[in-house]
Design a protein around this motif. Structure first.
Motif, PDB file in Angstrom:
ATOM      1  N   ASN A  94       0.858  -1.186   0.000  1.00 42.51           N
ATOM      2  CA  ASN A  94       0.000   0.000   0.000  1.00 42.51           C
ATOM      3  C   ASN A  94       0.898   1.241   0.000  1.00 42.51           C
ATOM      4  O   ASN A  94       1.490   1.580   1.026  1.00 42.51           O
ATOM      5  N   PRO A  95       1.029   1.939  -1.130  1.00 45.55           N
ATOM      6  CA  PRO A  95       1.966   3.066  -1.221  1.00 45.55           C
ATOM      7  C   PRO A  95       1.773   4.125  -0.139  1.00 45.55           C
ATOM      8  O   PRO A  95       2.753   4.662   0.382  1.00 45.55           O
ATOM      9  N   ALA A  96       0.534   4.428   0.199  1.00 39.46           N
ATOM     10  CA  ALA A  96       0.285   5.468   1.202  1.00 39.46           C
ATOM     11  C   ALA A  96       0.807   5.039   2.573  1.00 39.46           C
ATOM     12  O   ALA A  96       1.438   5.824   3.298  1.00 39.46           O
ATOM     13  N   ARG A 133       7.274   4.308  -5.034  1.00 38.49           N
ATOM     14  CA  ARG A 133       6.703   4.413  -6.383  1.00 38.49           C
ATOM     15  C   ARG A 133       6.786   3.098  -7.161  1.00 38.49           C
ATOM     16  O   ARG A 133       6.265   2.988  -8.253  1.00 38.49           O
ATOM     17  N   ARG A 134       7.461   2.111  -6.568  1.00 39.35           N
ATOM     18  CA  ARG A 134       7.672   0.802  -7.201  1.00 39.35           C
ATOM     19  C   ARG A 134       8.448   0.924  -8.506  1.00 39.35           C
ATOM     20  O   ARG A 134       8.173   0.219  -9.482  1.00 39.35           O
ATOM     21  N   ASP A 135       9.424   1.825  -8.494  1.00 40.52           N
ATOM     22  CA  ASP A 135      10.302   1.974  -9.649  1.00 40.52           C
ATOM     23  C   ASP A 135      11.372   0.886  -9.595  1.00 40.52           C
ATOM     24  O   ASP A 135      12.236   0.909  -8.718  1.00 40.52           O
ATOM     25  N   GLU A 136      11.317  -0.064 -10.508  1.00 41.58           N
ATOM     26  CA  GLU A 136      12.300  -1.129 -10.540  1.00 41.58           C
ATOM     27  C   GLU A 136      13.514  -0.716 -11.359  1.00 41.58           C
ATOM     28  O   GLU A 136      13.405   0.004 -12.339  1.00 41.58           O
ATOM     29  N   SER A 137      14.663  -1.181 -10.945  1.00 39.63           N
ATOM     30  CA  SER A 137      15.896  -0.967 -11.690  1.00 39.63           C
ATOM     31  C   SER A 137      16.673  -2.274 -11.640  1.00 39.63           C
ATOM     32  O   SER A 137      16.321  -3.200 -10.901  1.00 39.63           O
TER      33      SER A 137
END
Length: 416
Positions: A94-96, A133-137
């Motif tokens: 849950n991002p929040a 933000r669930r930014d994958e790298s």
């Protein structure tokens, strides 16, 4: 200007107290710092395999993201110690909620971490913003795969003791699915298959260092393993590298040199310093024996014909060519060369020389030993070995400094 303080050292060491799987039956105590060491060993293997073909600049940037990301995640974990993993993963989904938890964690960490400097502190905030933000790298996926490998390795230690536990099948399946989602990364399949592959066997062997206790004949609280000690030295080496203005590759090399510096103890066990120094020449004899055994029983597992780059890099971290991991070195014309501290801080403090510290790594090794002795004494364990070790390290560094701003004696004096 970055600085190293007592609170940061104690924070890093606190993972030696943090129990894992503490709601399951365990054959031994499993602690966070051991798991983190195993995770970062796996992360290094995946980093080397997945950076082949990159430009030096791309590889350096990936290396920075992996080392810093691993340290950031460890510090985060130290703060949320009481949250059971399934609950944490629900919060993270849950991002929040995850953003609120992360803001609180950063607030808790700030007094002890921010003295490392603006760059490190801001990079930590950015790292967790990306997670929210669930930014994958590539770096985050390597760290995730390494985390799953190390946690699954631990899980297999306790699985058969908890056959009655209805959670075990679900945990096993989650690990399998998680690792299979990373099979596109070079090396993950070999780690998943375990000792049946060369890479898996090497990673499994490294995990065994959690079974070897340091100060084996000296009662301590907490007891620390060789594996956990290596991770603490690695973190300190990275922090000190920041404080002395080391270039990125030098920082990474120092972290991994710390992470692997005691790996020969897979073959020799933990031989304490008084034994090495008590008989003339015994230290040289031990190093000669370690060198033969490393080649015969460790490097042969990886097989130079298959993993030549891994063997070469590990050899460099261990100082095989120059005779000691505690020599300051650079790579020049494909060979390791010993240089001075002044040269390392000056003309060779550039990525293209692949610099690695020696003296600073030894200081971090001694500081980790000091933390072990100091903490045990603070916890009421009084004996001659601990007192002598604490006194010896204080006395050794009383008047030593790395830079004008980084005085080792002053740092140790903070522990009075």
């Amino acid at each position: 200007m970055a600085s190293i303080r007592k609170g940061l050292l104690q924070l890093v060491f606190s993972g030696s107290f943090m129990k894992r799987w503490n709601d399951k039956m365990r054959p031994m105590e499993l602690v966070e710092v051991d798991k983190q060491a195993h995770k970062m060993i796996a992360a290094w293997l995946l980093f080397e395999l997945n950076s082949q073909g990159m430009s030096p600049e791309e590889k350096s940037a990936l290396g920075e993201d992996i080392v810093r990301g691993g340290i950031f995640d460890y510090l985060y974990r130290l703060v949320i110690t009481d949250i059971k993993p399934p609950i944490f993963y629900q919060i993270k989904a849950n991002p929040a909620h995850y953003e609120k938890l992360t803001a609180w964690v950063l607030n808790e960490l700030q007094p002890r971490v921010q003295p490392l400097g603006k760059d490190f502190w801001e990079a930590m905030g950015t790292h967790f913003e990306r997670q929210v933000r669930r930014d994958e790298s590539l770096a985050s996926r390597i760290l995730d795969a390494a985390h799953l490998f190390a946690s699954r390795w631990e899980f297999h230690l306790i699985r058969d003791l908890n056959q009655w536990d209805e959670e075990m099948d679900e945990i096993e399946e989650n690990f399998r699915q998680g690792l299979e989602a990373h099979l596109d990364l070079a090396g993950v399949r070999q780690l998943l298959e375990g000792p049946g592959t060369r890479l898996g066997k090497f990673a499994f062997m490294c995990g065994r260092l959690r079974f070897q206790k340091r100060w084996s004949q000296t009662p301590r609280i907490p007891e620390t393993s060789v594996l956990g000690h290596m991770f603490i030295v690695a973190c300190l080496a990275y922090f000190f590298s920041i404080a002395v203005g080391a270039c990125p590759v030098r920082r990474h090399n120092n972290f991994y040199a710390g992470l692997f510096h005691d790996i020969p103890e897979l073959l020799t066990r933990d031989i304490i310093s008084p034994v090495k120094s008590s008989v003339q020449g015994i230290g040289d004899l031990i190093r000669e024996y370690e060198g033969r055994e490393i080649e015969h029983r460790l490097f042969s597992i990886l097989d130079r014909s298959v993993y030549a780059d891994l063997v070469a890099r590990l050899s460099y971290f261990l100082g095989i060519e120059v005779g000691s991991e505690f020599e300051a070195t650079i790579l020049q014309d494909g060979a390791a060369r010993i240089v001075s501290w002044e040269q390392l801080q000056g003309v060779y403090n550039e990525d293209r020389f692949c610099p690695k510290d020696g003296r600073m790594l030894k200081i971090c090794d001694h500081l980790a030993a000091f933390l072990e002795a100091y903490t045990a004494l603070s916890n009421g364990i009084t004996n001659a070995h601990l007192q002598q070790a604490s006194w010896r390290i204080r006395n050794l560094y009383q008047n030593q400094s790395l830079t004008d701003e980084l005085h080792i004696g002053a740092l140790l004096a903070d522990f009075d």
